[in-house]
Design a protein around this motif. Sequence first.
Motif, mmCIF file in Angstrom:
data_model
loop_
_atom_site.group_PDB
_atom_site.id
_atom_site.type_symbol
_atom_site.label_atom_id
_atom_site.label_comp_id
_atom_site.label_asym_id
_atom_site.label_seq_id
_atom_site.Cartn_x
_atom_site.Cartn_y
_atom_site.Cartn_z
ATOM 1 N N ALA A 188 1.063 -1.250 -0.134
ATOM 2 C CA ALA A 188 -0.187 0.017 0.104
ATOM 3 C C ALA A 188 1.127 1.221 -0.377
ATOM 4 N N MET A 189 1.679 1.273 0.739
ATOM 5 C CA MET A 189 2.650 2.475 0.932
ATOM 6 C C MET A 189 3.597 2.112 -0.197
ATOM 7 N N GLU A 190 3.813 1.894 -1.493
ATOM 8 C CA GLU A 190 4.892 1.553 -2.011
ATOM 9 C C GLU A 190 3.842 2.164 -3.597
ATOM 10 N N MET A 191 2.527 1.891 -3.500
ATOM 11 C CA MET A 191 1.752 1.893 -4.232
ATOM 12 C C MET A 191 1.422 3.486 -3.919
ATOM 13 N N GLU A 192 0.524 3.836 -3.450
ATOM 14 C CA GLU A 192 0.844 5.408 -2.966
ATOM 15 C C GLU A 192 2.112 6.490 -3.102
ATOM 16 N N LYS A 193 3.590 6.228 -3.128
ATOM 17 C CA LYS A 193 4.378 6.195 -3.697
ATOM 18 C C LYS A 193 4.199 6.949 -4.936
ATOM 19 N N MET A 194 3.694 4.971 -5.923
ATOM 20 C CA MET A 194 3.815 5.563 -7.482
ATOM 21 C C MET A 194 2.452 6.295 -7.903
ATOM 22 N N MET A 195 1.389 6.262 -7.337
ATOM 23 C CA MET A 195 0.755 7.141 -8.062
ATOM 24 C C MET A 195 0.786 8.743 -7.405
ATOM 25 N N LYS A 196 1.206 8.944 -6.313
ATOM 26 C CA LYS A 196 1.905 10.697 -5.714
ATOM 27 C C LYS A 196 2.966 10.914 -7.484
ATOM 28 N N ALA A 197 3.502 9.680 -7.303
ATOM 29 C CA ALA A 197 4.941 10.096 -8.718
ATOM 30 C C ALA A 197 3.971 10.700 -9.965
ATOM 31 N N GLN A 198 2.709 9.525 -10.386
ATOM 32 C CA GLN A 198 1.878 9.590 -11.479
ATOM 33 C C GLN A 198 1.069 10.805 -12.074
ATOM 34 N N ALA A 199 0.406 11.379 -10.315
ATOM 35 C CA ALA A 199 0.188 12.719 -10.221
ATOM 36 C C ALA A 199 1.218 13.674 -10.566
ATOM 37 N N SER A 200 1.928 13.961 -10.314
ATOM 38 C CA SER A 200 3.000 14.760 -10.277
ATOM 39 C C SER A 200 3.225 14.730 -11.238
ATOM 40 N N ARG A 201 2.921 14.047 -12.251
ATOM 41 C CA ARG A 201 3.111 14.256 -14.066
ATOM 42 C C ARG A 201 1.533 13.643 -14.736
ATOM 43 N N GLY A 202 1.091 14.200 -13.978
ATOM 44 C CA GLY A 202 -0.004 14.593 -15.121
ATOM 45 C C GLY A 202 -1.073 13.873 -15.053
ATOM 46 N N ALA A 203 -0.910 12.074 -14.324
ATOM 47 C CA ALA A 203 -1.787 11.709 -14.418
ATOM 48 C C ALA A 203 -2.850 11.287 -13.071
ATOM 49 N N GLU A 204 -4.114 11.048 -14.026
ATOM 50 C CA GLU A 204 -5.245 11.667 -13.211
ATOM 51 C C GLU A 204 -6.062 10.546 -12.118
ATOM 52 N N PHE A 205 -5.374 10.543 -10.969
ATOM 53 C CA PHE A 205 -5.393 9.878 -10.183
ATOM 54 C C PHE A 205 -6.352 10.294 -8.972
ATOM 55 N N GLY A 206 -7.941 9.726 -8.178
ATOM 56 C CA GLY A 206 -8.636 10.982 -7.553
ATOM 57 C C GLY A 206 -9.051 12.145 -7.639
ATOM 58 N N THR A 207 -8.995 11.930 -8.997
ATOM 59 C CA THR A 207 -9.576 13.255 -9.531
ATOM 60 C C THR A 207 -11.709 12.524 -10.397
ATOM 61 N N GLY A 208 -11.481 11.294 -9.989
ATOM 62 C CA GLY A 208 -12.934 11.372 -10.462
ATOM 63 C C GLY A 208 -13.941 10.836 -8.891
ATOM 64 N N GLU A 209 -14.914 10.513 -9.574
ATOM 65 C CA GLU A 209 -15.313 9.982 -8.021
ATOM 66 C C GLU A 209 -15.169 9.035 -7.982
ATOM 67 N N TRP A 210 -16.105 8.256 -6.359
ATOM 68 C CA TRP A 210 -15.228 6.226 -6.127
ATOM 69 C C TRP A 210 -16.948 5.835 -6.657
ATOM 70 N N TRP A 211 -17.373 6.136 -7.542
ATOM 71 C CA TRP A 211 -18.119 4.928 -7.842
ATOM 72 C C TRP A 211 -17.815 5.042 -9.244
ATOM 73 N N ARG A 212 -17.209 5.574 -10.613
ATOM 74 C CA ARG A 212 -16.815 5.304 -11.344
ATOM 75 C C ARG A 212 -15.630 4.523 -11.501
ATOM 76 N N ILE A 213 -16.071 3.191 -11.334
ATOM 77 C CA ILE A 213 -15.432 2.632 -10.848
ATOM 78 C C ILE A 213 -14.952 1.453 -12.183
ATOM 79 N N VAL A 214 -15.144 2.076 -13.132
ATOM 80 C CA VAL A 214 -14.538 1.070 -14.816
ATOM 81 C C VAL A 214 -13.392 2.067 -14.882
ATOM 82 N N LYS A 215 -13.800 4.095 -14.261
ATOM 83 C CA LYS A 215 -12.291 4.796 -15.307
ATOM 84 C C LYS A 215 -11.149 4.466 -14.065
ATOM 85 N N ARG A 216 -11.255 3.721 -12.316
ATOM 86 C CA ARG A 216 -10.775 3.836 -11.892
ATOM 87 C C ARG A 216 -9.680 3.052 -11.971
ATOM 88 N N THR A 217 -10.490 2.126 -12.269
ATOM 89 C CA THR A 217 -10.140 0.685 -12.843
ATOM 90 C C THR A 217 -8.793 1.095 -13.819
#
Length: 280
Positions: free
Chosen positions: A182-211
């Motif tokens: 979980a800690m490693e995934m958190e680091k990766m998400m923050k690193a990719q979000a800093s490069r423009g990836a869309e993590f945490g911008t969608g609603e939690w019920w949008r399962i397909v997009k979050r996947t």
Amino acid sequence: MSSAFELTRNITIGQYLPTGSAVHFMDPRFKLAAFTILILAIAICETYLGNLLALLFCLTLFRLARIPLSYGISGVKPAVPFIIILAVLQLLFYGEVAAGGSVYFEYGFVRITSDSIRLVVVSAMRFVEVIFLSSVLTLSTSTTELTHGIERLLGPLQKVRFPVHAFALIITIAIRFVPTFAMEMEKMMKAQASRGAEFGTGEWWRIVKRTKDMFPLIIPLFNVALSRAEDLILAMEARCYTPHGERTVYTQYRAKGADYLMLGISILVSAVLVMPPYPF
């Protein structure tokens, strides 16, 4: 948005929270035995009131262990989308399986009855109860205690050449790696979000997009897992670890009255859940 990246805060399984409670000082063998008995009883219980009693017992364990209930609730949050998807599937496709009771809606293959609704509610409660119990167990028991407890409980299987020590080690390593990943995934998400990836911008019920957003993390996470596993192997080899070697044990557990009392209460609660005198 920032809360979407805090994965370690929502992972309670595999972490240890020393509060100095009586539950923390219990014999790990008795805690594991009580945990197993309660899990089996919850899996068998099929009534609303029975699962409500099990939930109240889980909340009581949090109180006895002096663990904030927020830890248990945070452990449930990651499982909420899965619970919702499972509930919808059960409600739509389990009508023929749970065909008893009153029929509330029927159209084609969709058949919603009182029994199918009970199945949905009971299944969701079971998930929450199992997560609560797992959280209490790991938050009140260190990794070393879990290893020793599993090894002592399964000790009689050594007579039939079952690799008890290796099995206990595998289980505890798997549990301990949950917050690590979980800690490693958190680091990766923050690193990719800093490069423009869309993590945490969608609603939690949008399962397909979050996947879809999580797909770029799969390969890096596997690489990290393999790297961590290799580091662990090197560390164990550096300490001359041999999987089938003869070992002595420094820690000796002696059961106390409180351990027997807690196990007896768990057996009693499990009996009430399995053989309820109530019809609902």
